[in-house]
Scaffold this motif. Structure first.
Motif, PDB file in Angstrom:
ATOM      1  N   GLU A   1     -20.667  17.449 -41.115  1.00 26.99           N
ATOM      2  CA  GLU A   1     -22.240  16.541 -41.693  1.00 26.99           C
ATOM      3  C   GLU A   1     -21.598  15.273 -40.603  1.00 26.99           C
ATOM      4  O   GLU A   1     -22.521  14.970 -40.185  1.00 26.99           O
ATOM      5  N   GLU A   2     -20.689  14.599 -40.215  1.00 28.49           N
ATOM      6  CA  GLU A   2     -20.383  14.085 -39.301  1.00 28.49           C
ATOM      7  C   GLU A   2     -20.168  14.414 -37.821  1.00 28.49           C
ATOM      8  O   GLU A   2     -20.777  13.467 -36.786  1.00 28.49           O
TER       9      GLU A   2
ATOM     10  N   ALA B   1     -24.399  14.154 -37.713  1.00 32.39           N
ATOM     11  CA  ALA B   1     -24.483  12.446 -37.017  1.00 32.39           C
ATOM     12  C   ALA B   1     -24.166  12.433 -35.664  1.00 32.39           C
ATOM     13  O   ALA B   1     -24.374  11.966 -34.946  1.00 32.39           O
ATOM     14  N   ARG B   2     -22.891  12.781 -35.395  1.00 38.66           N
ATOM     15  CA  ARG B   2     -22.030  12.703 -33.897  1.00 38.66           C
ATOM     16  C   ARG B   2     -23.049  12.815 -32.737  1.00 38.66           C
ATOM     17  O   ARG B   2     -23.442  12.044 -31.825  1.00 38.66           O
TER      18      ARG B   2
ATOM     19  N   LYS C   1     -26.414  13.906 -33.342  1.00 34.15           N
ATOM     20  CA  LYS C   1     -27.491  13.331 -33.348  1.00 34.15           C
ATOM     21  C   LYS C   1     -27.406  11.805 -32.707  1.00 34.15           C
ATOM     22  O   LYS C   1     -28.152  11.574 -31.195  1.00 34.15           O
ATOM     23  N   ARG C   2     -26.386  11.077 -32.665  1.00 35.35           N
ATOM     24  CA  ARG C   2     -26.053   9.706 -31.644  1.00 35.35           C
ATOM     25  C   ARG C   2     -26.064  10.137 -30.104  1.00 35.35           C
ATOM     26  O   ARG C   2     -26.093   9.154 -29.284  1.00 35.35           O
TER      27      ARG C   2
END
Length: 59
Positions: free
Chosen positions: A6-7, A10-11, A13-14
């Motif tokens: 998940e992290e 998220a990274r 996507k950022r």
């Protein structure tokens, strides 16, 4: 330290959002630069034309 899936997602996507923002910024700067350049070219041409007309009228 390992990041969870998940992290990592998220990274990613950022990073994609930052990359997209950078591309948009570069396109904006390029567009503004080209518009200013074209405006300066038009103004220069108008000045040359006016100068030529004034020189011709003086003869």
């Amino acid at each position: 330290m390992r990041l969870s899936p998940e992290e990592l997602a998220a990274r990613k996507k950022r990073n994609l959002a930052v990359a997209a923002a950078l591309v948009v910024f570069i396109i904006l700067i390029f567009t503004v630069t080209v518009r200013n350049f074209m405006g300066n070219m038009a103004a220069s041409a108008a000045l040359k034309q006016a100068d030529a007309a004034q020189t011709a009228a003086a003869r």
